[in-house]
Design an enzyme around this catalytic site. Structure first.
Site, PDB file in Angstrom:
ATOM      1  N   HIS A 161       0.937  -1.163  -0.179  1.00 28.69           N
ATOM      2  CA  HIS A 161       0.062   0.092  -0.060  1.00 28.69           C
ATOM      3  C   HIS A 161       0.843   1.249  -0.060  1.00 28.69           C
ATOM      4  O   HIS A 161       1.261   1.949   1.128  1.00 28.69           O
ATOM      5  CB  HIS A 161      -0.881   0.000   1.270  1.00 28.69           C
ATOM      6  CG  HIS A 161      -2.007   1.071   1.200  1.00 28.69           C
ATOM      7  ND1 HIS A 161      -3.277   0.737   1.837  1.00 28.69           N
ATOM      8  CD2 HIS A 161      -2.211   2.188   0.644  1.00 28.69           C
ATOM      9  CE1 HIS A 161      -3.930   1.792   1.573  1.00 28.69           C
ATOM     10  NE2 HIS A 161      -3.278   2.566   0.841  1.00 28.69           N
TER      11      HIS A 161
ATOM     12  N   HIS B  69       1.377   5.300  -2.132  1.00 25.08           N
ATOM     13  CA  HIS B  69       1.023   6.287  -2.937  1.00 25.08           C
ATOM     14  C   HIS B  69       2.121   7.044  -3.659  1.00 25.08           C
ATOM     15  O   HIS B  69       2.966   7.449  -2.736  1.00 25.08           O
ATOM     16  CB  HIS B  69      -0.076   7.279  -2.245  1.00 25.08           C
ATOM     17  CG  HIS B  69      -1.106   6.806  -1.487  1.00 25.08           C
ATOM     18  ND1 HIS B  69      -2.307   6.519  -2.555  1.00 25.08           N
ATOM     19  CD2 HIS B  69      -1.246   6.195  -0.280  1.00 25.08           C
ATOM     20  CE1 HIS B  69      -3.125   6.227  -1.495  1.00 25.08           C
ATOM     21  NE2 HIS B  69      -2.664   6.030  -0.024  1.00 25.08           N
TER      22      HIS B  69
ATOM     23  N   HIS C 238      -5.455  -0.793   5.987  1.00 24.18           N
ATOM     24  CA  HIS C 238      -5.173   0.230   7.178  1.00 24.18           C
ATOM     25  C   HIS C 238      -6.098   0.029   8.207  1.00 24.18           C
ATOM     26  O   HIS C 238      -6.816   0.938   8.602  1.00 24.18           O
ATOM     27  CB  HIS C 238      -4.993   1.498   6.679  1.00 24.18           C
ATOM     28  CG  HIS C 238      -5.918   2.050   5.559  1.00 24.18           C
ATOM     29  ND1 HIS C 238      -7.177   2.049   5.461  1.00 24.18           N
ATOM     30  CD2 HIS C 238      -5.577   2.724   4.641  1.00 24.18           C
ATOM     31  CE1 HIS C 238      -7.697   2.583   4.685  1.00 24.18           C
ATOM     32  NE2 HIS C 238      -6.716   3.208   3.865  1.00 24.18           N
TER      33      HIS C 238
ATOM     34  N   ASP D 185       1.014   2.579   3.687  1.00 21.00           N
ATOM     35  CA  ASP D 185       0.055   3.662   3.220  1.00 21.00           C
ATOM     36  C   ASP D 185       0.907   4.977   3.027  1.00 21.00           C
ATOM     37  O   ASP D 185       0.411   6.146   3.411  1.00 21.00           O
ATOM     38  CB  ASP D 185      -1.086   3.978   4.247  1.00 21.00           C
ATOM     39  CG  ASP D 185      -2.183   4.661   3.578  1.00 21.00           C
ATOM     40  OD1 ASP D 185      -2.159   5.170   2.556  1.00 21.00           O
ATOM     41  OD2 ASP D 185      -3.201   5.090   4.503  1.00 21.00           O
TER      42      ASP D 185
HETATM   43  O1  DOR Z   1      -3.994   9.425   4.968  1.00 22.03           O
HETATM   44  C1  DOR Z   1      -4.318   8.884   3.864  1.00 22.03           C
HETATM   45  N1  DOR Z   1      -3.674   9.381   2.573  1.00 22.03           N
HETATM   46  N2  DOR Z   1      -5.211   8.110   3.623  1.00 22.03           N
HETATM   47  C2  DOR Z   1      -5.825   7.785   2.354  1.00 22.03           C
HETATM   48  O2  DOR Z   1      -6.840   7.033   2.396  1.00 22.03           O
HETATM   49  C3  DOR Z   1      -5.249   8.336   1.194  1.00 22.03           C
HETATM   50  C4  DOR Z   1      -3.988   8.793   1.205  1.00 22.03           C
HETATM   51  C5  DOR Z   1      -3.460   9.794   0.492  1.00 22.03           C
HETATM   52  O3  DOR Z   1      -3.566   9.506  -0.837  1.00 22.03           O
HETATM   53  O4  DOR Z   1      -2.890  10.698   0.559  1.00 22.03           O
END
Ligand code: DOR
Length: 430
Positions: A62, A64, A234, A307
């Site tokens: 997970h 980004h 999460h 995450d």
């Molecule tokens: O804290 C978070 N940031 N939770 C999410 O679900 C998305 C993520 C993000 O893309 O910044």
């Protein structure tokens, strides 16, 4: 490519029930042999791993990576390098980019950019619904064929139960897990942290735990009803962990992950309106944190996933309510996991390797997660005794939004090897 001989490390491979001092030989991108006093071709690179832990490469389910759309925060290449520096040999890139990864061309783009980066492997996740709008399903078969390993609308829940039901049914044709960001937006609306005494004291609108739990309950029931494979992302609440435990006992096909921040921090980290600790799902109570730890211990929560959510300094500098949710995690995950879970005696080293390598590989049926002969030569070598201080300025990530700046941690990646090639080494880092 030169063969690599990892000499004399403590080799931990739960898939072989192995925890012993041994050598590992990597040839042509694969594990060629594992054992005592291995011999290697003359041209092999010999790496003295005494005092180190040699494990199958860690996989982060997970992250980004912000490309396309927000390359000032992270690119696929910078994220893949940050992953390697954190000890990960592979990551799964979430689709909530701008535009979202909801078509085969976009999936192919992420995959190709990951290959070009030449660091950790990058596996694309694809959106469940077009534009992540929660309405119309994407073309799962085409996305799978283009390289997607999971479908998820992460960053957002699929609010419409009928749509998620169809996703869980449709995904079975392609053996794709469906990952969910469990949040009832009607219950969490307007909230910027966990709803509790801290939010009350700070005068901030809270996100009640039931916003997450109600959706986990619904999604578990839908997974049971459809027979689909659900992955809960999460997990942050005690009730959420308990429901997943019960569902597993009933035979529901569900897996789940926990983040380092949820097993380390509570909502008190938000005190002082610290936007670095603003994350979704939010940091919760000490009892929730304990339940997440216990879930990791007993395997209810299969995997540790970061995450990793890079955000730009200027955005995080806004008023608490306006700042975006998320924190970077790739370069602190191993240190936090070792310090918080292994040094405290909660997890054995073998269990840690299970949660950070074997289980993620199993959940997504990815190559890796094992050092058995013939496996891909993806290896994480850790220095279990390294004591270090988190210095965000040294991150390879393009973003620095972490609440752990200045923390003293124990345990760090020492060398990260992908397909037999060293993609990061502490020795070459000043
Ligand atoms: O804290 C978070 N940031 N939770 C999410 O679900 C998305 C993520 C993000 O893309 O910044």
């Amino acid at each position: 490519m030169r063969p690599v001989l990892l000499l004399g490390g403590r080799v931990i491979d739960p898939t072989q029930r192995l925890d012993a001092v041994a050598d590992v030989l990597l040839v042509e991108g694969r594990v060629a042999a594992l054992g005592r006093d291995l011999s290697a071709p003359d041209d092999a690179e010999r790496v003295d791993c005494r005092g180190k832990i040699v494990a199958p490469g860690f996989i982060d389910l997970h992250v980004h990576l912000r490309e396309p759309g927000d390359e000032h925060e992270e690119t696929i290449a910078s994220g893949a390098r940050a992953a390697a520096a954190g000890g990960f040999t592979a990551v799964v890139a979430m689709p909530n980019t701008r535009p979202p990864i909801d078509n085969p061309a976009a999936v192919g783009y992420v995959r190709a950019a990951g290959e070009r980066a030449g660091a950790a492997r990058v596996y694309p996740a694809a959106a469940i619904t077009i534009g992540q709008k929660g309405e119309q399903l994407t073309e799962f078969g085409e996305l799978r064929a283009a390289g997607a390993v999971i479908v998820t609308d992460d960053g957002r829940p699929v609010m419409h139960g009928g749509v998620l039901r169809m996703a869980l049914e449709y995904a079975q044709n392609f053996d794709l897990p469906v990952a969910v960001h469990a949040e009832d937006l009607h219950l969490s609306r307007g909230g910027s942290m966990h709803e509790g005494v801290v939010s009350l004291r700070l005068g901030l609108m809270g996100m009640p735990p039931v916003a997450e739990e109600a959706m986990i309950a619904r999604d578990l029931l839908l997974a049971e009803w459809t027979g689909g494979r659900l992955h809960v992302q999460h997990v942050s609440t005690a009730r959420g962990v308990a429901m997943i435990r019960e569902a597993k006992a009933r035979g529901v096909r569900v897996t789940a992950e926990a983040t380092p921040h949820h097993f380390t921090l509570t909502d008190e980290a938000v005190e002082g309106y610290r936007t670095a600790a603003k994350v979704n799902p939010p940091l919760r109570t000490a009892a929730d944190r304990e339940a997440v730890r216990e879930g990791l211990r007993d395997g209810t929560l299969d995997a540790i996933a970061t995450d990793h959510a890079p955000h730009h300094y200027d955005e995080k500098e806004q008023a608490f309510e306006d700042a975006p949710f998320g924190m970077v995690g790739l370069e602190t995950a191993v240190g936090l996991a070792v310090t918080q879970l292994v040094c405290t005696g909660l997890l054995s080293w073998s269990q840690l390797v299970e949660r950070m390598s074997v289980a993620p590989a199993r959940i997504l049926q990815l190559p890796g997660g094992s050092l058995a002969a013939g496996s891909p030569a993806d290896v994480t070598v850790l220095d279990p005794d390294a004591e270090w201080i988190v210095e965000p300025d040294r991150f390879l990530s393009r973003s620095r939004n972490t609440p752990f700046a200045g923390w003293r941690l124990r345990g760090r990646a020492w060398r990260t090897i992908v397909g037999g090639r060293t993609v990061w080494s502490a020795a070459s880092t000043p």
